[in-house]
Write a protein that holds these residues in place. Structure first.
Motif, PDB file in Angstrom:
ATOM      1  N   VAL A  19       0.852  -1.192   0.000  1.00 14.49           N
ATOM      2  CA  VAL A  19       0.000   0.000   0.000  1.00 14.49           C
ATOM      3  C   VAL A  19       0.885   1.238   0.000  1.00 14.49           C
ATOM      4  O   VAL A  19       1.757   1.393   0.863  1.00 14.49           O
ATOM      5  CB  VAL A  19      -0.931   0.011   1.234  1.00 14.49           C
ATOM      6  CG1 VAL A  19      -1.830   1.243   1.203  1.00 14.49           C
ATOM      7  CG2 VAL A  19      -1.770  -1.260   1.275  1.00 14.49           C
ATOM      8  N   VAL A  20       0.645   2.106  -0.971  1.00 11.44           N
ATOM      9  CA  VAL A  20       1.469   3.296  -1.167  1.00 11.44           C
ATOM     10  C   VAL A  20       0.569   4.533  -1.143  1.00 11.44           C
ATOM     11  O   VAL A  20      -0.379   4.626  -1.923  1.00 11.44           O
ATOM     12  CB  VAL A  20       2.222   3.237  -2.511  1.00 11.44           C
ATOM     13  CG1 VAL A  20       3.088   4.470  -2.706  1.00 11.44           C
ATOM     14  CG2 VAL A  20       3.070   1.971  -2.592  1.00 11.44           C
ATOM     15  N   ALA A  21       0.848   5.470  -0.239  1.00 13.28           N
ATOM     16  CA  ALA A  21       0.062   6.700  -0.133  1.00 13.28           C
ATOM     17  C   ALA A  21       0.946   7.896  -0.434  1.00 13.28           C
ATOM     18  O   ALA A  21       1.972   8.097   0.230  1.00 13.28           O
ATOM     19  CB  ALA A  21      -0.535   6.839   1.270  1.00 13.28           C
ATOM     20  N   ASP A  22       0.575   8.667  -1.435  1.00 10.16           N
ATOM     21  CA  ASP A  22       1.340   9.853  -1.837  1.00 10.16           C
ATOM     22  C   ASP A  22       2.816   9.531  -2.041  1.00 10.16           C
ATOM     23  O   ASP A  22       3.703  10.294  -1.644  1.00 10.16           O
ATOM     24  CB  ASP A  22       1.172  10.966  -0.802  1.00 10.16           C
ATOM     25  CG  ASP A  22      -0.237  11.527  -0.785  1.00 10.16           C
ATOM     26  OD1 ASP A  22      -0.862  11.572  -1.866  1.00 10.16           O
ATOM     27  OD2 ASP A  22      -0.718  11.916   0.287  1.00 10.16           O
ATOM     28  N   GLY A  23       3.078   8.378  -2.665  1.00  5.99           N
ATOM     29  CA  GLY A  23       4.440   7.997  -2.988  1.00  5.99           C
ATOM     30  C   GLY A  23       5.196   7.304  -1.883  1.00  5.99           C
ATOM     31  O   GLY A  23       6.305   6.812  -2.100  1.00  5.99           O
ATOM     32  N   LEU A  24       4.629   7.216  -0.688  1.00  6.51           N
ATOM     33  CA  LEU A  24       5.292   6.602   0.453  1.00  6.51           C
ATOM     34  C   LEU A  24       4.732   5.206   0.699  1.00  6.51           C
ATOM     35  O   LEU A  24       3.515   5.030   0.789  1.00  6.51           O
ATOM     36  CB  LEU A  24       5.085   7.463   1.701  1.00  6.51           C
ATOM     37  CG  LEU A  24       5.670   6.935   3.005  1.00  6.51           C
ATOM     38  CD1 LEU A  24       7.195   6.974   2.952  1.00  6.51           C
ATOM     39  CD2 LEU A  24       5.171   7.763   4.186  1.00  6.51           C
ATOM     40  N   VAL A  25       5.604   4.209   0.788  1.00  5.35           N
ATOM     41  CA  VAL A  25       5.171   2.850   1.084  1.00  5.35           C
ATOM     42  C   VAL A  25       4.808   2.772   2.560  1.00  5.35           C
ATOM     43  O   VAL A  25       5.669   2.872   3.428  1.00  5.35           O
ATOM     44  CB  VAL A  25       6.274   1.828   0.749  1.00  5.35           C
ATOM     45  CG1 VAL A  25       5.817   0.417   1.096  1.00  5.35           C
ATOM     46  CG2 VAL A  25       6.651   1.911  -0.725  1.00  5.35           C
ATOM     47  N   LEU A  91      -3.331   6.995  -3.951  1.00  5.72           N
ATOM     48  CA  LEU A  91      -3.295   5.715  -3.246  1.00  5.72           C
ATOM     49  C   LEU A  91      -3.125   4.596  -4.258  1.00  5.72           C
ATOM     50  O   LEU A  91      -3.941   4.444  -5.174  1.00  5.72           O
ATOM     51  CB  LEU A  91      -4.570   5.505  -2.435  1.00  5.72           C
ATOM     52  CG  LEU A  91      -4.605   4.224  -1.595  1.00  5.72           C
ATOM     53  CD1 LEU A  91      -3.499   4.221  -0.543  1.00  5.72           C
ATOM     54  CD2 LEU A  91      -5.964   4.060  -0.914  1.00  5.72           C
ATOM     55  N   LEU A  92      -2.072   3.814  -4.091  1.00  7.92           N
ATOM     56  CA  LEU A  92      -1.767   2.692  -4.971  1.00  7.92           C
ATOM     57  C   LEU A  92      -1.678   1.421  -4.138  1.00  7.92           C
ATOM     58  O   LEU A  92      -1.089   1.425  -3.052  1.00  7.92           O
ATOM     59  CB  LEU A  92      -0.441   2.914  -5.696  1.00  7.92           C
ATOM     60  CG  LEU A  92      -0.348   4.128  -6.624  1.00  7.92           C
ATOM     61  CD1 LEU A  92       1.094   4.325  -7.078  1.00  7.92           C
ATOM     62  CD2 LEU A  92      -1.257   3.961  -7.824  1.00  7.92           C
ATOM     63  N   VAL A  93      -2.248   0.330  -4.659  1.00 11.42           N
ATOM     64  CA  VAL A  93      -2.211  -0.953  -3.960  1.00 11.42           C
ATOM     65  C   VAL A  93      -1.855  -2.038  -4.971  1.00 11.42           C
ATOM     66  O   VAL A  93      -2.440  -2.106  -6.050  1.00 11.42           O
ATOM     67  CB  VAL A  93      -3.569  -1.271  -3.292  1.00 11.42           C
ATOM     68  CG1 VAL A  93      -3.493  -2.617  -2.569  1.00 11.42           C
ATOM     69  CG2 VAL A  93      -3.959  -0.174  -2.308  1.00 11.42           C
ATOM     70  N   SER A  94      -0.897  -2.885  -4.601  1.00 13.71           N
ATOM     71  CA  SER A  94      -0.497  -3.993  -5.485  1.00 13.71           C
ATOM     72  C   SER A  94      -1.088  -5.304  -4.985  1.00 13.71           C
ATOM     73  O   SER A  94      -1.641  -5.382  -3.889  1.00 13.71           O
ATOM     74  CB  SER A  94       1.033  -4.101  -5.515  1.00 13.71           C
ATOM     75  OG  SER A  94       1.506  -4.665  -4.296  1.00 13.71           O
TER      76      SER A  94
END
Length: 249
Positions: A19-25, A91-94
Motif C-alpha cells: 500500500v502506497v500513499a502519496d508515494g510513500l510505502v 493511493l496505490l495498492v499492489s
C-alpha cells in the motif's frame, strides 16, 4: 518481503499486497500479517503493478520499477523512471487480493446528523470550532450487515499549510454501532494548540486490500515538513491500525 516479490510471482504464490500513499510505502501484507513501511527499506529492482484505489473504487493500473530511500528517514518511496518522485495516483495498492466486496457510498456533507456528530466530538474535546464536513462515507466495513460511517472534517482545506488560526482543526471519525449503541470513534484529530500547528487528516481510500473480506481504509496525516499514513480496519467493534509509515522532519 518486497525483496522476493519477483520470485513469488514466478512460483505462483500470491504476491505481497503493498500500500502506497502519496508515494510513500506505508505497509505490506504478506504471509498472513501486516508490516509497517519502515520495515521494508531494503531496495529492490522488482517491477510491481499497482492499481489506483479510491473511496470504494479500483482504477487504472501502473507498473513501477523499484524503490529508493532518502533523508529524512522514513521511506521507502516509490522509484519512478529517471528517479522522478511523481506517482500516478494518491493511493496505490499492489497484489491480487485487492477487491471491493461491498458498496461504498459517498454521502452529502450537509447532513444534520453528521454535522451534529462532529459538533458533539469537538465539544467533547473542549474545543470551540464550527463543524465543517469535508467528506462522509457509508460502508459496511466489517461485513456484518450494518453500515459504518466515516466522517472527515476540517476548518478549512489543507489546514496544515500556512499559519493556523483559533478554531482550526482537522479530524477523521468513525461512527458505528458498538454493543448496541451508536459510538463516535476518533481516528485522527489535530487542533490548534500552544505550538500553533494543525496537521491535516484525510480519508484517502476504502477497499479490501488483503482479501479477508473486511474493508480496510487509509487515513493520511500531513504536516508542514512531512507526511504519514495508516491502514486501518474495523472489526468486532474495534478500530485496528494495521500498518503505518511516515517521512519528514
Amino acid at each position: 518481503m518486497l525483496l522476493t516479490l519477483a520470485g513469488l510471482v514466478l512460483s505462483g504464490v500470491a504476491a505481497p499486497t503493498v500500500v502506497v500513499a502519496d508515494g510513500l510505502v506505508i505497509g505490506e501484507y504478506a504471509n498472513g500479517r501486516w508490516l509497517d513501511g519502515q520495515k521494508l527499506m531494503v531496495p529492490t529492482t522488482a517491477t510491481v503493478t499497482y492499481r489506483a484505489v479510491g473511496l470504494g473504487t479500483i482504477g487504472a493500473s501502473a507498473t513501477i520499477k523499484g524503490f529508493f530511500t532518502e533523508d529524512p528517514p522514513g521511506g521507502p518511496l516509490l522509484g519512478m523512471p529517471n528517479d522522478e518522485r511523481e506517482v500516478p495516483a494518491r493511493l496505490l495498492v499492489s497484489g491480487s487480493r485487492l477487491k471491493v466486496p461491498r458498496k461504498v457510498r459517498r454521502l452529502g456533507t450537509g447532513s444534520k446528523t453528521y454535522v451534529e456528530a462532529l459538533t458533539s466530538f469537538l465539544s467533547s474535546q473542549k474545543y470551540k470550532a464550527k463543524a465543517r464536513l469535508t467528506n462522509v462515507i457509508s460502508a459496511d466495513l466489517d461485513g456484518n450487515g450494518t453500515q459504518e460511517i466515516l466522517i472527515e472534517g476540517s476548518s478549512r482545506p489543507r489546514v496544515h499549510q500556512g499559519e493556523t488560526k483559533p478554531g482550526d482543526y482537522s479530524v477523521v471519525l468513525l461512527r458505528a454501532i458498538v454493543g448496541g449503541r451508536v459510538r463516535t470513534i476518533p481516528i485522527q484529530f489535530s487542533k490548534r494548540g500552544t505550538e500553533h500547528w494543525v496537521n491535516s487528516h484525510e480519508l484517502l481510500g476504502v477497499a479490501d486490500f488483503d482479501g479477508d473480506g473486511a474493508l480496510e481504509f487509509v487515513v493520511t496525516n500531513d504536516y508542514y515538513e512531512g507526511q504519514e499514513a495508516t491502514v486501518y480496519r474495523f472489526v468486532k467493534g474495534k478500530l485496528v491500525a494495521l500498518a503505518s509509515n511516515g517521512a519528514g522532519v
